[in-house]
Motif scaffolding. Structure first.
Motif, short mmCIF file in Angstrom:
data_model
loop_
_atom_site.label_atom_id
_atom_site.label_comp_id
_atom_site.label_asym_id
_atom_site.label_seq_id
_atom_site.Cartn_x
_atom_site.Cartn_y
_atom_site.Cartn_z
N PHE A 121 7.28 8.34 53.58
CA PHE A 121 7.60 8.42 55.01
C PHE A 121 6.35 8.74 55.83
O PHE A 121 6.09 8.10 56.86
N LEU A 122 5.57 9.72 55.38
CA LEU A 122 4.35 10.09 56.10
C LEU A 122 3.30 8.98 56.05
O LEU A 122 2.56 8.77 57.01
N PHE A 123 3.23 8.25 54.94
CA PHE A 123 2.31 7.13 54.82
C PHE A 123 2.64 6.05 55.86
O PHE A 123 1.75 5.53 56.54
N ILE A 124 3.91 5.74 56.00
CA ILE A 124 4.34 4.74 56.98
C ILE A 124 4.11 5.25 58.40
O ILE A 124 3.59 4.54 59.25
N LEU A 125 4.45 6.51 58.64
CA LEU A 125 4.26 7.11 59.96
C LEU A 125 2.78 7.14 60.33
O LEU A 125 2.40 6.78 61.45
N GLU A 126 1.96 7.54 59.39
CA GLU A 126 0.52 7.67 59.64
C GLU A 126 -0.15 6.33 59.87
O GLU A 126 -1.08 6.21 60.65
N GLY A 127 0.31 5.31 59.20
CA GLY A 127 -0.34 4.02 59.30
C GLY A 127 0.18 3.11 60.39
O GLY A 127 -0.51 2.21 60.84
N GLN A 154 -13.48 7.40 71.14
CA GLN A 154 -13.02 8.39 70.17
C GLN A 154 -12.05 7.76 69.17
O GLN A 154 -11.25 6.90 69.52
N TYR A 155 -12.15 8.24 67.94
CA TYR A 155 -11.25 7.83 66.88
C TYR A 155 -10.53 9.08 66.38
O TYR A 155 -11.17 9.99 65.86
N VAL A 156 -9.23 9.09 66.52
CA VAL A 156 -8.43 10.21 66.03
C VAL A 156 -7.60 9.68 64.87
O VAL A 156 -6.82 8.74 65.04
N VAL A 157 -7.81 10.26 63.70
CA VAL A 157 -7.15 9.78 62.50
C VAL A 157 -6.20 10.85 61.98
O VAL A 157 -6.66 11.91 61.55
N PRO A 158 -4.90 10.59 62.01
CA PRO A 158 -3.98 11.56 61.40
C PRO A 158 -4.06 11.47 59.88
O PRO A 158 -4.11 10.38 59.31
N ARG A 159 -4.11 12.59 59.25
CA ARG A 159 -4.21 12.65 57.79
C ARG A 159 -3.04 13.44 57.20
O ARG A 159 -3.21 14.42 56.49
N LEU A 160 -1.84 13.01 57.50
CA LEU A 160 -0.65 13.71 57.04
C LEU A 160 -0.49 13.64 55.52
O LEU A 160 -0.07 14.61 54.89
N VAL A 161 -0.82 12.51 54.94
CA VAL A 161 -0.64 12.35 53.50
C VAL A 161 -1.60 13.26 52.73
O VAL A 161 -1.18 13.92 51.77
N ILE A 162 -2.84 13.32 53.14
CA ILE A 162 -3.78 14.17 52.40
C ILE A 162 -3.41 15.65 52.57
O ILE A 162 -3.54 16.43 51.63
N ASN A 166 -5.30 17.19 63.32
CA ASN A 166 -4.76 17.53 62.01
C ASN A 166 -4.49 19.01 61.84
O ASN A 166 -3.60 19.39 61.09
N SER A 167 -5.22 19.86 62.53
CA SER A 167 -4.90 21.29 62.51
C SER A 167 -3.54 21.54 63.16
O SER A 167 -2.73 22.32 62.66
N ALA A 168 -3.30 20.86 64.28
CA ALA A 168 -2.00 21.00 64.95
C ALA A 168 -0.88 20.44 64.07
O ALA A 168 0.20 21.04 63.97
N LEU A 169 -1.13 19.31 63.42
CA LEU A 169 -0.11 18.73 62.54
C LEU A 169 0.12 19.61 61.31
O LEU A 169 1.25 19.72 60.82
N ALA A 170 -0.93 20.26 60.82
CA ALA A 170 -0.78 21.16 59.66
C ALA A 170 0.08 22.36 60.02
O ALA A 170 0.87 22.82 59.20
#
Length: 174
Positions: free
Chosen positions: A12-18, A33-41, A147-151
């Motif tokens: 689910f997170l892989f699909i959401l993130e991509g 700017q490039y903002v990359v969510p890293r939910l899976v990692i 990613n800190s906020a998502l963590a």
């Protein structure tokens, strides 16, 4: 059966993130700017923290390979990075496992290390021409903030899920 919860969450997170998050975040960042969510990692790091290094290593290899196949032309970059960070995140200190703040910090450090690892390899392979200063200001800092906020949002629900999965595994092993 209970470990399939991890797989379902990661898919689910892989699909959401991509698919969804990059388009939603494009409205809130500048063009450079490039903002990359890293939910899976971050989830793999939390699996390592709460369920052990072998489980995190397997999920890191599997989902890293999936990332390599879907998102890059180079096999092994994500697979190696995800597996190493999942394995290294299996900290056995009780204070780290019980504190949500330490878990968030561990996730943020993992994202930091992976972003620099990925940038370094892509720079060596001449895939990117971004300078180190541009990388720091335009990609790394916005990515770490997001990613800190998502963590913060991810740690407590995942800890409950990991406790449930570990509890079910201990019942199965009796």
């Amino acid at each position: 059966m209970s470990r399939t919860y991890f797989s379902i969450v990661l898919v689910f997170l892989f699909i959401l993130e991509g698919s969804l998050l990059p388009y939603m975040l494009a409205n809130y960042t500048e063009a450079t700017q490039y903002v990359v969510p890293r939910l899976v990692i971050m989830t793999i790091v939390l699996i390592g923290l709460y369920s052990g290094k072998q489980v995190a290593l397997i999920y890191g290899l599997a989902f890293g390979f999936l990332y390599d196949v879907v998102f890059t032309n180079y096999l092994g970059i994500y697979m190696f990075g995800f597996a190493c960070l999942g394995y290294l995140s299996a900290v056995s200190l009780k204070a780290v496992k019980e504190s949500a703040l330490w878990a968030v910090l561990l996730c943020t450090i993992a994202v930091f290390l992976f972003e620099y690892f990925q940038y370094g390899l892509f720079y060596i392979l001449s895939v990117t021409t971004m300078t180190g200063g541009d990388f720091l200001l335009d990609r790394l800092l916005p990515t770490l903030v997001l990613n800190s906020a998502l963590a913060i949002l991810l740690v407590l629900p995942f800890r409950k899920l990991a406790n449930h999965v570990n509890e079910q595994a201990s019942f199965r092993n009796r």
